[in-house]
Motif scaffolding. Structure first.
Motif, PDB file in Angstrom:
ATOM      1  N   LEU A 110      14.079 -31.410  -2.178  1.00 14.37           N
ATOM      2  CA  LEU A 110      12.443 -31.540  -1.935  1.00 14.37           C
ATOM      3  C   LEU A 110      11.965 -32.988  -1.816  1.00 14.37           C
ATOM      4  CD1 LEU A 110      10.659 -29.287  -4.497  1.00 14.37           C
ATOM      5  CD2 LEU A 110      10.578 -29.081  -1.780  1.00 14.37           C
ATOM      6  N   ALA A 111      13.001 -34.072  -2.458  1.00 14.37           N
ATOM      7  CA  ALA A 111      12.717 -35.302  -2.381  1.00 14.37           C
ATOM      8  C   ALA A 111      13.145 -35.880  -0.840  1.00 14.37           C
ATOM      9  CB  ALA A 111      13.183 -36.159  -3.225  1.00 14.37           C
ATOM     10  N   LYS A 112      14.244 -35.208  -0.162  1.00 12.75           N
ATOM     11  CA  LYS A 112      14.737 -35.415   1.005  1.00 12.75           C
ATOM     12  C   LYS A 112      13.913 -34.975   2.118  1.00 12.75           C
ATOM     13  CE  LYS A 112      18.759 -34.864   4.201  1.00 12.75           C
ATOM     14  NZ  LYS A 112      19.906 -34.183   4.152  1.00 12.75           N
ATOM     15  N   ARG A 113      13.356 -33.646   1.811  1.00  9.84           N
ATOM     16  CA  ARG A 113      12.280 -33.556   2.968  1.00  9.84           C
ATOM     17  C   ARG A 113      11.067 -34.240   2.831  1.00  9.84           C
ATOM     18  NH1 ARG A 113       9.931 -28.601   2.885  1.00  9.84           N
ATOM     19  NH2 ARG A 113      10.447 -28.076   0.931  1.00  9.84           N
ATOM     20  N   ALA A 114      10.489 -34.319   1.847  1.00  7.69           N
ATOM     21  CA  ALA A 114       9.255 -35.036   1.540  1.00  7.69           C
ATOM     22  C   ALA A 114       9.260 -36.429   2.063  1.00  7.69           C
ATOM     23  CB  ALA A 114       8.988 -35.029   0.060  1.00  7.69           C
ATOM     24  N   THR A 115      10.365 -37.466   1.663  1.00  2.00           N
ATOM     25  CA  THR A 115      10.569 -38.628   2.315  1.00  2.00           C
ATOM     26  C   THR A 115      10.597 -38.708   3.759  1.00  2.00           C
ATOM     27  OG1 THR A 115      12.948 -38.578   1.596  1.00  2.00           O
ATOM     28  CG2 THR A 115      11.360 -39.753   0.122  1.00  2.00           C
TER      29      THR A 115
END
Length: 445
Positions: free
Chosen positions: A115-120
């Protein structure tokens, strides 16, 4: 270079903050932690360079209140909410308010990293787009993108400054890849509408029915956009590929122009992308619409008419791609400079960008030449090109200017370093810089 993304972790439980921070740090992220929403809000502005991971249940300002505050400040900020087991209705409400996604305790750390990868990634795109919009609304900055000292570029910049202050509609034409859309942005940025809406529609990208609705309405209830003519009211509407409009849509556009009292209300910039030999925008448009849109006209010059601007653009592009790929920019020989100047460039600046990127990539591999790239683009070109088409003196001067420009740029304006590398006495260097219009102040770090 891409901006480094931060991850703000907001949770009143210290162990949870630390465990999330440690895991994400191991994944390569730059994290900062906050014990309360109030503390986080003190340092988070509308262009926060990252994302937020926040617990929902916290004392004081809870996660939902925090989310609403963040969305009110910056609706494009990705916020990942952490919910307790069984709090699905609360998670759904968070998504409705604007949360990027949610994690249910106990959560899988790999899921959090994903999720962090997609959000960043989403945040970086949002911030890049905002920076681009700000740049395109700054007349002084966008004019700097129109690089070149050739007479045709001097004339283009003068035309943009003159026509930018006028109220009439504008027709921009020229060959494919010359930068017509950039010119449209510049016209908007240097005029009185700079702070108003700038709406760009690609006429060739939509089917006729969809294009009609996008331009004139009616829009569907679920659509978030106004019809383009309404959306751009008071600002600038750019119609890219105006020749793609059918006879029916041309008639509707002419009627809309007449009814809405333009150009005083909304300025239309029409971009013609005609590529057929011998055909013009006047041939493609009904005459009454053509004369309304072509009240003012700009023709963007092809790259082959821009002389040594080709070398300036090529070296700047190579420097940009070299920085992006983390390698040295290729050095251009005198023969390669002559070949760049003589290439026909049917794809214009767009093609030059592609050649520059490929030149950097093959230089990084330690193989290939600029000449081979030009040959692959233009099979009819001969490998040896020296004085054909122009006096040798012009090629020598163009190469000399490029060499001094590159060396000054590399040494950040240090005259002593440039004199040493090029083996030139101070007086000779000064004379050549004056001859080629090079100013030391342009290179100072």
């Amino acid at each position: 270079m891409a901006q480094a993304m931060k991850i703000a972790i907001v949770d009143d439980e210290q162990d949870m903050r630390q465990s999330i921070s440690q895991w994400l740090a191991l994944s390569g992220y730059d994290t900062e932690t906050f014990a309360s929403a109030e503390d986080a809000l003190k340092v988070m502005g509308p262009d926060y360079p990252g994302i937020v991971i926040s617990d929902i249940k916290m004392p004081g300002m809870d996660g939902m209140q925090f989310l609403k505050k963040l969305m009110g400040s910056d609706s494009g900020l990705p916020v990942i909410m952490i919910t307790g087991h069984g709090d699905v209705p609360m998670a759904v409400e968070a998504m409705r308010v604007g949360a990027f996604d949610f994690l249910e305790k106990p959560f899988n750390p790999d899921r959090m990293s994903e999720l962090a990868k997609r959000a960043t990634g989403a945040r970086r795109l949002t911030l890049d787009n905002r920076a681009l919009r700000r740049e395109l609304s700054d007349g002084s900055q966008i004019m700097k993108k129109l690089i070149g000292m050739s007479p045709v570029m001097d004339r283009l910049r003068e035309d943009i400054l003159d026509l930018g202050q006028a109220d009439g509609h504008v027709l921009i034409d020229g060959e494919t890849g010359t930068g017509k859309t950039l010119v449209a942005h510049a016209l908007h940025a240097v005029g009185s509408r700079a702070g108003k809406k700038f709406v760009l529609i690609s006429c060739a990208a939509l089917e006729e029915d969809a294009l009609s609705k996008r331009l004139f309405g009616p829009m569907q209830p679920e659509d978030s956009l106004l019809p383009a003519l309404e959306e751009a009211r008071g600002g600038t509407l750019v119609l890219e590929g105006i020749e793609a409009l059918s006879e029916t849509l041309q008639a509707k556009l002419l009627s809309a122009i007449n009814e809405q009292g333009m150009p005083g209300e909304t300025r239309i910039i029409a971009i013609s992308n005609l590529q057929e030999a011998g055909k013009t925008s006047e041939d493609a448009l009904r005459s009454d619409l053509f004369y309304r849109l072509a009240a003012l006209r700009i023709t963007v010059p092809p790259l082959r008419q821009r002389g040594e601007d080709i070398l300036t653009l090529f070296t700047r592009l190579c420097e940009q791609f070299a920085e992006e790929y983390g390698c040295e920019a290729p050095q251009v020989s005198a023969q390669e400079a002559a070949q760049l100047l003589q290439a026909p460039w049917p794809g214009n600046v767009r093609q030059l960008i592609n050649v520059a990127e490929r030149a950097v990539l093959q230089s990084r591999r330690g193989s290939g030449t600029i000449a081979s790239l030009l040959m692959s683009d233009h099979e009819e070109m001969q490998p040896v090109m020296t004085t054909e088409g122009k006096p040798l003196k012009e090629y020598v001067e163009a190469f000399e200017r490029m060499l001094i420009d590159n060396t000054m740029r590399r040494h950040k304006g240090s005259i002593a370093s440039v004199m040493e590398e090029l083996c030139l006495p101070r007086r000779t260097l000064n004379e050549k810089m004056a001859k080629y219009g090079l100013q030391r102040s342009d290179y100072l770090a």
